[in-house]
Design an enzyme around this catalytic site. Structure first.
Site, mmCIF file in Angstrom:
data_model
loop_
_atom_site.group_PDB
_atom_site.id
_atom_site.type_symbol
_atom_site.label_atom_id
_atom_site.label_comp_id
_atom_site.label_asym_id
_atom_site.label_seq_id
_atom_site.Cartn_x
_atom_site.Cartn_y
_atom_site.Cartn_z
ATOM 1 N N GLU A 108 -21.662 -33.322 35.727
ATOM 2 C CA GLU A 108 -21.490 -32.290 36.834
ATOM 3 C C GLU A 108 -19.940 -31.827 36.872
ATOM 4 O O GLU A 108 -19.473 -31.236 38.257
ATOM 5 C CB GLU A 108 -21.832 -33.840 38.412
ATOM 6 C CG GLU A 108 -23.310 -34.573 37.992
ATOM 7 C CD GLU A 108 -24.139 -33.541 38.586
ATOM 8 O OE1 GLU A 108 -23.368 -33.142 40.104
ATOM 9 O OE2 GLU A 108 -24.613 -33.083 38.007
ATOM 10 N N LYS A 134 -14.939 -36.938 39.591
ATOM 11 C CA LYS A 134 -14.609 -37.339 37.942
ATOM 12 C C LYS A 134 -13.926 -36.345 37.687
ATOM 13 O O LYS A 134 -12.996 -36.272 36.246
ATOM 14 C CB LYS A 134 -15.969 -36.770 37.460
ATOM 15 C CG LYS A 134 -16.734 -38.542 37.808
ATOM 16 C CD LYS A 134 -17.310 -39.099 36.966
ATOM 17 C CE LYS A 134 -17.392 -40.461 36.835
ATOM 18 N NZ LYS A 134 -16.887 -41.660 35.627
HETATM 19 P P1 NDP Z 1 -24.715 -47.133 36.535
HETATM 20 O O1 NDP Z 1 -24.422 -46.541 37.927
HETATM 21 O O2 NDP Z 1 -25.939 -47.797 36.043
HETATM 22 O O3 NDP Z 1 -23.129 -47.883 36.560
HETATM 23 C C1 NDP Z 1 -21.996 -48.092 36.761
HETATM 24 C C2 NDP Z 1 -21.122 -49.421 36.944
HETATM 25 O O4 NDP Z 1 -20.207 -49.001 37.642
HETATM 26 C C3 NDP Z 1 -22.040 -50.270 37.494
HETATM 27 O O5 NDP Z 1 -21.490 -51.809 36.068
HETATM 28 C C4 NDP Z 1 -21.242 -51.245 38.719
HETATM 29 O O6 NDP Z 1 -21.729 -52.304 38.867
HETATM 30 C C5 NDP Z 1 -19.714 -50.300 38.367
HETATM 31 N N1 NDP Z 1 -18.918 -50.087 39.093
HETATM 32 C C6 NDP Z 1 -19.354 -49.262 40.600
HETATM 33 N N2 NDP Z 1 -18.563 -49.179 40.909
HETATM 34 C C7 NDP Z 1 -16.867 -50.435 40.813
HETATM 35 C C8 NDP Z 1 -16.299 -50.789 41.017
HETATM 36 N N3 NDP Z 1 -15.620 -49.636 42.062
HETATM 37 N N4 NDP Z 1 -15.985 -51.084 40.722
HETATM 38 C C9 NDP Z 1 -16.564 -51.878 39.131
HETATM 39 N N5 NDP Z 1 -17.514 -51.660 38.962
HETATM 40 C C10 NDP Z 1 -17.703 -50.706 40.117
HETATM 41 O O7 NDP Z 1 -23.569 -45.759 35.566
HETATM 42 P P2 NDP Z 1 -24.141 -45.185 34.203
HETATM 43 O O8 NDP Z 1 -24.641 -46.772 33.378
HETATM 44 O O9 NDP Z 1 -25.276 -44.316 34.695
HETATM 45 O O10 NDP Z 1 -22.978 -43.726 34.050
HETATM 46 C C11 NDP Z 1 -21.867 -45.160 33.442
HETATM 47 C C12 NDP Z 1 -20.659 -44.434 33.638
HETATM 48 O O11 NDP Z 1 -20.991 -42.289 32.934
HETATM 49 C C13 NDP Z 1 -19.998 -43.698 35.097
HETATM 50 O O12 NDP Z 1 -18.844 -43.557 35.347
HETATM 51 C C14 NDP Z 1 -20.917 -42.622 35.310
HETATM 52 O O13 NDP Z 1 -20.602 -41.505 36.815
HETATM 53 C C15 NDP Z 1 -20.679 -41.658 34.410
HETATM 54 N N6 NDP Z 1 -21.821 -40.937 33.787
HETATM 55 C C16 NDP Z 1 -23.053 -40.951 33.779
HETATM 56 C C17 NDP Z 1 -24.211 -40.748 33.319
HETATM 57 C C18 NDP Z 1 -25.716 -40.606 33.174
HETATM 58 O O14 NDP Z 1 -26.531 -39.439 33.338
HETATM 59 N N7 NDP Z 1 -26.355 -41.614 33.479
HETATM 60 C C19 NDP Z 1 -23.859 -38.684 32.599
HETATM 61 C C20 NDP Z 1 -22.896 -38.597 33.166
HETATM 62 C C21 NDP Z 1 -21.614 -39.692 32.969
HETATM 63 P P3 NDP Z 1 -22.365 -52.739 40.032
HETATM 64 O O15 NDP Z 1 -23.797 -52.957 39.147
HETATM 65 O O16 NDP Z 1 -22.071 -53.855 40.377
HETATM 66 O O17 NDP Z 1 -23.044 -52.028 40.515
HETATM 67 P P1 GDR Z 2 -27.743 -36.057 39.358
HETATM 68 O O1 GDR Z 2 -28.819 -37.433 38.941
HETATM 69 O O2 GDR Z 2 -27.183 -35.855 39.923
HETATM 70 O O3 GDR Z 2 -28.028 -34.818 38.097
HETATM 71 O O4 GDR Z 2 -26.164 -37.441 38.553
HETATM 72 P P2 GDR Z 2 -30.118 -37.478 40.002
HETATM 73 O O5 GDR Z 2 -31.537 -38.017 39.160
HETATM 74 O O6 GDR Z 2 -29.834 -38.097 41.097
HETATM 75 O O7 GDR Z 2 -30.319 -35.849 40.650
HETATM 76 C C1 GDR Z 2 -31.465 -34.786 39.763
HETATM 77 C C2 GDR Z 2 -31.504 -34.350 40.358
HETATM 78 O O8 GDR Z 2 -32.575 -34.746 40.910
HETATM 79 C C3 GDR Z 2 -32.779 -33.700 42.555
HETATM 80 N N1 GDR Z 2 -33.907 -34.672 43.158
HETATM 81 C C4 GDR Z 2 -33.510 -35.733 42.869
HETATM 82 N N2 GDR Z 2 -32.773 -36.976 43.261
HETATM 83 C C5 GDR Z 2 -32.663 -38.013 43.646
HETATM 84 N N3 GDR Z 2 -31.655 -39.112 42.753
HETATM 85 N N4 GDR Z 2 -33.882 -38.449 44.324
HETATM 86 C C6 GDR Z 2 -34.809 -37.889 44.734
HETATM 87 O O9 GDR Z 2 -35.623 -38.367 45.195
HETATM 88 C C7 GDR Z 2 -34.942 -36.665 44.058
HETATM 89 N N5 GDR Z 2 -35.189 -35.060 44.027
HETATM 90 C C8 GDR Z 2 -34.967 -34.544 43.512
HETATM 91 C C9 GDR Z 2 -31.236 -33.545 42.375
HETATM 92 O O10 GDR Z 2 -31.387 -32.475 43.881
HETATM 93 C C10 GDR Z 2 -30.660 -34.241 41.193
HETATM 94 O O11 GDR Z 2 -30.785 -31.333 41.313
HETATM 95 C C11 GDR Z 2 -26.702 -37.488 37.508
HETATM 96 C C12 GDR Z 2 -26.012 -39.302 37.698
HETATM 97 O O12 GDR Z 2 -26.268 -40.323 36.852
HETATM 98 C C13 GDR Z 2 -24.574 -39.036 37.742
HETATM 99 O O13 GDR Z 2 -23.600 -40.208 38.251
HETATM 100 C C14 GDR Z 2 -24.299 -38.160 36.208
HETATM 101 O O14 GDR Z 2 -22.896 -37.440 36.151
HETATM 102 C C15 GDR Z 2 -25.070 -36.882 36.037
HETATM 103 O O15 GDR Z 2 -26.252 -37.341 36.338
HETATM 104 C C16 GDR Z 2 -24.813 -36.149 35.054
#
Ligand code: NDP
Ligand code: GDR
Length: 352
Positions: free
Chosen positions: A134, A160
């Site tokens: 992102e 980020k």
């Molecule tokens: P999730 O949303 O599944 O998990 C986020 C985690 O962060 C949860 O354990 C949540 O706790 C915790 N959290 C949120 N806010 C706080 C806070 N204020 N204090 C302590 N803990 C907190 O994310 P993902 O596992 O998918 O992603 C992991 C990381 O990687 C994130 O930083 C995300 O932004 C980043 N990322 C993810 C990508 C993806 O495609 N999945 C791609 C690129 C980056 P709780 O369970 O209580 O909500």
């Molecule tokens: P993203 O993931 O924003 O890429 O972030 P998300 O799945 O939310 O959206 C991907 C794309 O799909 C479009 N979209 C929708 N999105 C959601 N959530 N719900 C809908 O109904 C919907 N319809 C279409 C969105 O507009 C977007 O373009 C994820 C997160 O895991 C971030 O934390 C991480 O950093 C990035 O991936 C890489």
């Protein structure tokens, strides 16, 4: 010697996969959990049952917005590796909660890095930061690599970006072994249901079981580079095993639109979709019954959208030996099958 790691965000999708990976490698793993009024540890409860008794896996209450708490947790655990995964990770939600997102995602990272310095762990503790594709926003370059300029398009991405550059600065200023993983979208059956991948696979499963009629989505044209979380947490670990810290893209190199993802997921659930119409009028029909299965809800459109992200992971391939193993089709197959099993109340066999 047994290594000790601390994972913030351990209760999230990646945290659960990473905890399992590190435990399988013999680590002692500590995780930060937030207090919640409803249980939020379901992804790691099985791991806790398996490894909690002998003290190899432990959870500590904490929050990325609470510096003294973070210092205390790090002091208690004395980790040699910290994986900073905790974040308000939903891009759309970040437009509604920009200040909180900046506090948790940007300042939260700063608090972790300062805690390492305050405790004098700069030379002993390595740091992984969950950076993101992102950051690229509407980048001019396709595919995006480590050298592509950032242009964030959401409060989440801006937060980020601050965290990314803070990690680089602490590396340069204080010699910290701190690395940014610039990870493109990665999914799994553990993905939370408001992200588009899981929202689609769950709906495809529910519609195929006649438990739901239709699915409402936002922007179908957005293209993402979707991989499997299991592959990506391995790359996180590899970054911290290098002699030198660095910043790495992890991606599959393949872009697919939300529409493509939905077509594949519904096909996996046995539903052949036919698309018709344009923009907010676009709909997808079940070819066999003629029923409308997907339509558009403009409420899911974002104030600013990232149209396409697709990554070039050449650096990770060459320097870490990392590459993805699970392709989009396999990812979708696994997610749809697990959702069907879950909705059928069958035991779900997640290999994490
Ligand atoms: P999730 O949303 O599944 O998990 C986020 C985690 O962060 C949860 O354990 C949540 O706790 C915790 N959290 C949120 N806010 C706080 C806070 N204020 N204090 C302590 N803990 C907190 O994310 P993902 O596992 O998918 O992603 C992991 C990381 O990687 C994130 O930083 C995300 O932004 C980043 N990322 C993810 C990508 C993806 O495609 N999945 C791609 C690129 C980056 P709780 O369970 O209580 O909500
Ligand atoms: P993203 O993931 O924003 O890429 O972030 P998300 O799945 O939310 O959206 C991907 C794309 O799909 C479009 N979209 C929708 N999105 C959601 N959530 N719900 C809908 O109904 C919907 N319809 C279409 C969105 O507009 C977007 O373009 C994820 C997160 O895991 C971030 O934390 C991480 O950093 C990035 O991936 C890489």
């Amino acid at each position: 010697m047994t290594k000790t790691a601390l994972i913030t965000g351990v209760t999230g999708q990646d945290g659960a996969f990473l905890a399992r990976l590190l435990l399988d490698k013999g680590y002692i793993v500590h995780g930060l959990r937030r207090r919640a009024s409803t249980p939020n540890t379901s992804r790691v409860d099985g791991i806790l049952d398996e490894f909690g008794k002998d003290g190899r896996f432990a959870l500590h209450y904490g929050d990325m917005t609470d510096a003294t708490n973070l210092i205390r947790v790090i002091q208690t655990c004395q980790p040699v590796e910290i994986y900073n995964l905790a974040a308000q990770s939903h891009v759309h939600v970040s437009f509604a909660t920009p200040e909180y997102t900046a506090n948790a995602d940007a300042l939260g990272t700063l608090r972790m890095l300062e805690a390492i310095r305050i405790l004098g762990l700069e030379k002993t503790c390595r740091f992984y930061q969950a950076s993101t594709s992102e950051l690229y926003g509407d980048a001019a370059e396709i595919p995006q690599r480590e050298t592509t300029p950032f242009r964030p398009r959401s409060p989440y991405a801006a937060a980020k970006l601050y965290a990314y550059w803070t990690v680089v600065n602490y590396r340069e200023a204080y010699g910290l072994h701190a690395s940014n993983g610039i990870l493109f979208n990665h999914e799994s059956p553990l993905r939370e249901e408001t992200f588009v991948s899981r929202k689609i696979t769950r709906a495809a499963a529910a519609i195929s079981l006649r438990q739901q009629d239709r699915l409402r989505l936002g922007n179908l044209n957005a293209q993402r580079d979707w991989g499997h979380a299991r592959d990506y947490v391995h790359g996180m670990w590899q970054m911290l095993q290098q002699d030198e810290p660095g910043d790495y893209v992890l991606a599959t190199g393949v872009a697919a639109s939300v529409r493509d993802f939905a077509t594949l997921a519904f096909a996996e659930a046995g539903i052949d979709l036919e698309w018709d119409g344009e923009g907010v009028e676009e709909k997808a029909f079940d070819r066999s019954s003629g029923a409308c299965r997907i339509d558009i809800d403009p409420g899911y459109f974002r104030p600013t959208e990232v149209d396409i992200v697709v990554g070039d992971a050449s650096k990770a391939r060459q320097q870490l030996g990392w590459s993805h193993r699970i392709c989009l089709q396999e990812l979708i197959r696994e997610m749809v099958r697990e959702d069907i099993a879950m909705l059928n109340h069958q035991p779900v066999r997640l290999e994490i």
